[in-house]
Design a protein around this motif. Sequence first.
Motif, PDB file in Angstrom:
ATOM      1  N   THR A  36       6.206  -6.263  -4.619  1.00  0.00           N
ATOM      2  CA  THR A  36       5.701  -7.608  -4.906  1.00  0.00           C
ATOM      3  C   THR A  36       4.500  -7.830  -3.984  1.00  0.00           C
ATOM      4  O   THR A  36       4.223  -6.991  -3.117  1.00  0.00           O
ATOM      5  CB  THR A  36       6.757  -8.698  -4.613  1.00  0.00           C
ATOM      6  OG1 THR A  36       6.823  -8.914  -3.198  1.00  0.00           O
ATOM      7  CG2 THR A  36       8.123  -8.319  -5.139  1.00  0.00           C
ATOM      8  N   PRO A  37       3.794  -8.939  -4.126  1.00  0.00           N
ATOM      9  CA  PRO A  37       2.687  -9.189  -3.193  1.00  0.00           C
ATOM     10  C   PRO A  37       3.143  -9.344  -1.743  1.00  0.00           C
ATOM     11  O   PRO A  37       2.333  -9.273  -0.827  1.00  0.00           O
ATOM     12  CB  PRO A  37       2.078 -10.489  -3.713  1.00  0.00           C
ATOM     13  CG  PRO A  37       2.412 -10.513  -5.153  1.00  0.00           C
ATOM     14  CD  PRO A  37       3.781  -9.900  -5.235  1.00  0.00           C
ATOM     15  N   ASP A  63      -2.596   0.165   5.347  1.00  0.00           N
ATOM     16  CA  ASP A  63      -2.028  -0.221   4.061  1.00  0.00           C
ATOM     17  C   ASP A  63      -0.523   0.082   4.066  1.00  0.00           C
ATOM     18  O   ASP A  63      -0.108   1.164   4.491  1.00  0.00           O
ATOM     19  CB  ASP A  63      -2.716   0.562   2.938  1.00  0.00           C
ATOM     20  CG  ASP A  63      -2.327   0.048   1.572  1.00  0.00           C
ATOM     21  OD1 ASP A  63      -2.848  -0.995   1.159  1.00  0.00           O
ATOM     22  OD2 ASP A  63      -1.464   0.694   0.922  1.00  0.00           O
ATOM     23  N   PRO A  64       0.307  -0.862   3.608  1.00  0.00           N
ATOM     24  CA  PRO A  64       1.759  -0.668   3.707  1.00  0.00           C
ATOM     25  C   PRO A  64       2.274   0.572   3.000  1.00  0.00           C
ATOM     26  O   PRO A  64       3.286   1.153   3.403  1.00  0.00           O
ATOM     27  CB  PRO A  64       2.341  -1.957   3.117  1.00  0.00           C
ATOM     28  CG  PRO A  64       1.210  -2.661   2.451  1.00  0.00           C
ATOM     29  CD  PRO A  64      -0.043  -2.194   3.087  1.00  0.00           C
ATOM     30  N   PHE A  65       1.597   1.018   1.945  1.00  0.00           N
ATOM     31  CA  PHE A  65       2.072   2.200   1.230  1.00  0.00           C
ATOM     32  C   PHE A  65       1.895   3.482   2.046  1.00  0.00           C
ATOM     33  O   PHE A  65       2.442   4.527   1.682  1.00  0.00           O
ATOM     34  CB  PHE A  65       1.366   2.333  -0.125  1.00  0.00           C
ATOM     35  CG  PHE A  65       2.208   1.830  -1.270  1.00  0.00           C
ATOM     36  CD1 PHE A  65       3.231   2.605  -1.778  1.00  0.00           C
ATOM     37  CD2 PHE A  65       1.984   0.582  -1.811  1.00  0.00           C
ATOM     38  CE1 PHE A  65       4.020   2.147  -2.814  1.00  0.00           C
ATOM     39  CE2 PHE A  65       2.771   0.114  -2.852  1.00  0.00           C
ATOM     40  CZ  PHE A  65       3.788   0.900  -3.349  1.00  0.00           C
ATOM     41  N   LYS A  87       4.452  -6.792   3.698  1.00  0.00           N
ATOM     42  CA  LYS A  87       2.989  -6.896   3.617  1.00  0.00           C
ATOM     43  C   LYS A  87       2.542  -8.100   4.440  1.00  0.00           C
ATOM     44  O   LYS A  87       3.147  -9.172   4.360  1.00  0.00           O
ATOM     45  CB  LYS A  87       2.543  -7.066   2.173  1.00  0.00           C
ATOM     46  CG  LYS A  87       2.846  -5.885   1.281  1.00  0.00           C
ATOM     47  CD  LYS A  87       2.287  -6.153  -0.107  1.00  0.00           C
ATOM     48  CE  LYS A  87       2.532  -4.995  -1.044  1.00  0.00           C
ATOM     49  NZ  LYS A  87       1.943  -5.246  -2.380  1.00  0.00           N
ATOM     50  N   PRO A  89      -0.660 -10.769   5.987  1.00  0.00           N
ATOM     51  CA  PRO A  89      -2.007 -11.287   5.686  1.00  0.00           C
ATOM     52  C   PRO A  89      -3.065 -10.438   6.393  1.00  0.00           C
ATOM     53  O   PRO A  89      -2.948 -10.168   7.588  1.00  0.00           O
ATOM     54  CB  PRO A  89      -1.975 -12.705   6.273  1.00  0.00           C
ATOM     55  CG  PRO A  89      -0.527 -13.055   6.375  1.00  0.00           C
ATOM     56  CD  PRO A  89       0.212 -11.766   6.617  1.00  0.00           C
ATOM     57  N   ALA A  90      -4.053 -10.004   5.630  1.00  0.00           N
ATOM     58  CA  ALA A  90      -5.142  -9.175   6.157  1.00  0.00           C
ATOM     59  C   ALA A  90      -4.624  -7.884   6.797  1.00  0.00           C
ATOM     60  O   ALA A  90      -5.322  -7.257   7.588  1.00  0.00           O
ATOM     61  CB  ALA A  90      -6.008  -9.947   7.152  1.00  0.00           C
ATOM     62  N   ASN A  91      -3.397  -7.516   6.462  1.00  0.00           N
ATOM     63  CA  ASN A  91      -2.758  -6.314   7.033  1.00  0.00           C
ATOM     64  C   ASN A  91      -2.643  -6.381   8.552  1.00  0.00           C
ATOM     65  O   ASN A  91      -2.739  -5.364   9.239  1.00  0.00           O
ATOM     66  CB  ASN A  91      -3.495  -5.046   6.598  1.00  0.00           C
ATOM     67  CG  ASN A  91      -3.393  -4.817   5.106  1.00  0.00           C
ATOM     68  OD1 ASN A  91      -2.323  -4.948   4.534  1.00  0.00           O
ATOM     69  ND2 ASN A  91      -4.506  -4.493   4.468  1.00  0.00           N
TER      70      ASN A  91
ATOM     71  N   TYR B  34       0.629 -12.020 -10.497  1.00  0.00           N
ATOM     72  CA  TYR B  34       0.069 -10.690 -10.305  1.00  0.00           C
ATOM     73  C   TYR B  34       0.512  -9.834 -11.474  1.00  0.00           C
ATOM     74  O   TYR B  34       1.635  -9.981 -11.963  1.00  0.00           O
ATOM     75  CB  TYR B  34       0.512 -10.082  -8.973  1.00  0.00           C
ATOM     76  CG  TYR B  34       1.995  -9.822  -8.856  1.00  0.00           C
ATOM     77  CD1 TYR B  34       2.845 -10.829  -8.401  1.00  0.00           C
ATOM     78  CD2 TYR B  34       2.531  -8.593  -9.187  1.00  0.00           C
ATOM     79  CE1 TYR B  34       4.203 -10.599  -8.284  1.00  0.00           C
ATOM     80  CE2 TYR B  34       3.892  -8.356  -9.065  1.00  0.00           C
ATOM     81  CZ  TYR B  34       4.724  -9.360  -8.617  1.00  0.00           C
ATOM     82  OH  TYR B  34       6.076  -9.133  -8.505  1.00  0.00           O
ATOM     83  N   ILE B 153       0.247  -2.956  -7.647  1.00  0.00           N
ATOM     84  CA  ILE B 153      -0.337  -4.278  -7.884  1.00  0.00           C
ATOM     85  C   ILE B 153      -1.813  -4.232  -7.513  1.00  0.00           C
ATOM     86  O   ILE B 153      -2.157  -4.070  -6.339  1.00  0.00           O
ATOM     87  CB  ILE B 153       0.374  -5.364  -7.047  1.00  0.00           C
ATOM     88  CG1 ILE B 153       1.873  -5.384  -7.364  1.00  0.00           C
ATOM     89  CG2 ILE B 153      -0.242  -6.729  -7.313  1.00  0.00           C
ATOM     90  CD1 ILE B 153       2.668  -6.327  -6.477  1.00  0.00           C
TER      91      ILE B 153
END
Lengths: 249, 177
Positions: A36-37, A63-65, A87, A89-91, B34, B153
């Motif tokens: 999700t976001p 990046d979280p991935f 995740k 904000p702004a990583n 999204y 996403i």
Amino acid sequence: MRYLFVCLLAFAVAVSCTHLGDPISDQDFVNDIYETPDYIRITEPGRDSFEKGLFFYPGALVDPFAYVSWLDSLVTVNPMLMVVVVKMPANLAVFNPGKAFALQDELPPANRWLLSGHSLGGAMACKAVDDNRDKAVAIILLAAYADDKDNLANWPHPVLSVSAEFDDLATAADLQAAEYLLPPPYRMASTADFPMPPGIQTFYYEIPGGNHAQFGNYGEQEGDGQATISAGEQQAVVIDIISQFINRL
Amino acid sequence: MKNLVLSVLFCFTSSYLQAQCIDAQFKSFRQLAYEDVWIGGWSGGALEMTYRHQLTRNDALLGGAELGFVSWGNQLLFNVGYERRWHPGVRGWLSASTYLSNGFAFFTPDPLYVGGFGVRGGYSFLLGRKLALGFYTGVRYYASPGYADYSSINSYWDLPIEMHVHFGRRKSTPVAP
């Protein structure tokens, strides 16, 4: 002058680049990956309740991935574990350190929750626990240490701190200087030191040959040391030691 | 990368200062959806500097640079659009605009393209002969096709909530700032 500094700092943050991980199309995930976001959830296929839930805060501007590959392997080894990569904000986890606990209600149930993080993410995991002392039963730090505002020395739960020999960004000296903020230290010379002794302690283990960036899969990081083992080898040690730690909880 | 961004922003800012017809826009993005999933929540924020090129008393072309962050990180968008104004009274004006966005997300090793579009409307209050303050909202869509290689996403619908500070021309003019 102070406002100018704040503006320049905000601008510097705003134009900072996020480290991308390996393309997900190149990876074969074994478990269910639900995104999700706000988070990436990794669970064994078909399972909807869990013994433990592990929140993971990515490092600053990563990046979280970039962590999902080895966290997927961690779930394979521990099928009763749900991993949630948060995740930010702004990583940058510093913008919302308490986000994990805000997500708990929308996740499948878990009996106990742990917080973990890499680098700045680890420091913010400590902050989140300091602000919500009864909501987690353990902390796992990867190349990270607590900020001096977050004193968890009397926190009644164990901490695992994993570092790397050639990490020039979170050095052994940095970790040692912040030791007083965590429960009493117990140093492990090798992963063969398991099972760990009972009691509330901070378990320290340094991965020989590892470095800062290889806790994720986002390539090299400026200022980091040169690893003498591969990212896969380093992450295999991380999976092993985390598995042993969470199984003793 | 940073030098490129700084150069671009400097060029834009210079032209704004000479033109004396700029908006500073402070934006907060509420998440609407999204991909094909409707949700709520906060998506990010941005600061945009926009140059307005007046076509008629009520029509203008817009060109702006927007620096902000969204779910995947920081990004710089260059927005071009069209604005229509109505003047129901002497204290301010109603405005509606539409715009296209093109830019890139700050990723390393390589930045990724970001594109989108949006519409917005709102009301601005005159605070002085050369200054006005406006509150706007609307809908915007943006996507980064390249980010699909790194995440499932890569597109969002947002509801921006914006505060605009309008700086008018130096010379007296019957046209609002």
